[in-house]
Design a protein around this motif. Sequence first.
Motif, short mmCIF file in Angstrom:
data_model
loop_
_atom_site.label_atom_id
_atom_site.label_comp_id
_atom_site.label_asym_id
_atom_site.label_seq_id
_atom_site.Cartn_x
_atom_site.Cartn_y
_atom_site.Cartn_z
N GLU A 119 0.84 -1.21 0.00
CA GLU A 119 0.00 0.00 0.00
C GLU A 119 0.88 1.26 0.00
O GLU A 119 0.73 2.14 0.86
CB GLU A 119 -0.88 0.03 1.26
N GLU B 149 -10.24 4.00 -1.14
CA GLU B 149 -10.02 2.70 -1.79
C GLU B 149 -8.57 2.59 -2.19
O GLU B 149 -8.08 3.29 -3.07
CB GLU B 149 -10.91 2.38 -3.00
N HIS C 235 -11.43 -1.00 1.01
CA HIS C 235 -12.33 0.13 0.68
C HIS C 235 -13.24 0.33 1.90
O HIS C 235 -14.44 0.04 1.87
CB HIS C 235 -13.13 -0.21 -0.57
N ALA D 48 -10.28 -5.24 -3.00
CA ALA D 48 -10.47 -4.26 -1.93
C ALA D 48 -11.89 -4.26 -1.35
O ALA D 48 -12.06 -4.29 -0.13
CB ALA D 48 -10.10 -2.87 -2.43
#
Length: 312
Positions: free
Chosen positions: A124, A142, A147, A183
């Motif tokens: 990430e 998201e 999300h 997600a």
Amino acid sequence: MKHFLTVNDIESLPDWVNEAISLKKNPYQFEGLGKRRTICLLFFNNSLRTRLSTQKAAMQLGLDVMIMNFGNEGWALEYGDGTIMDQGTSEHIKEAAQVVSQYADIVAIRAFAGLMDKEKDEAEEVVNGFARYATIPVVNMESSVGHPLQALADAITLKENETKKRPKVVLSWAPHPKALPHAVANSFVQMMKMQDADFVITHPKGYELNAKLTQGCQIEHDQDKALESADFVYVKNWSSYSDYGKVLSKDTNWTMTMEKLGNAKFMHCLPVRRNMIVEDAVLDGNQSLVVQQAKNRVFSAQIVLKKLLENL
Ligand code: CP
């Protein structure tokens, strides 16, 4: 709460859901909270709902809103530590995150998974990079693996439509022509683990989600069996996690139909591919909650921004 990055940042799901439902009845009750404060929304990927609902939530709290389509308009960012920047990247996230922090009080970021490199996606680097170097709260709109604003909106929608204390909720995979990230499904699973519900995940073999997230969840590969007596059916496509980012099946036997849905309510985060993910009759019928889910994106964002503003 310093940042809102995952479903685990929700301090109390029932309290936040109830507070969001109260905000929905009187959306401007905290319109002074964001006065003379600014939120910056950075989009590395496309959006309809997230962009407009987060902007509306911010405006209802009195925030000024700046939006940038970073993916097209920003400098290509470098994320690595100690990199010699002699290739395509123009600006390091260290400076970018600190500079955005000079202009805004909160930054919200959308940056999808590339689906080419699992390790890179799970790092990430965009959202976590901002969380590391920004001096202001970061909101996940998201990311590669989650999300949470969608999951919170889904929790609000479930609460508004519940007819029994412990509903049966099914998360069903459905076919899609392109490889999609995990997600939405990941965050929905995380959120459902916080609920008092009979929760079942159904998908073809090979589409298992990250086992760390689904640990303790009931997984049923027979979709018909999974759907028996369901109260809510949440349909979503995702690509393979084990054969990372691959489309293993486009089997339209998994498409949601009125016959399969029975008396259950239908949920999907949108955008949705008609007659691939779900047949027209479901989306156009009165068992579909998709527009209500989209509306609740305003109040999931508003409750998160309210909590962050109260902490500034
Ligand atoms: N559900 C959702 O996040 O929609 P957008 O991709 O249009 O923002």
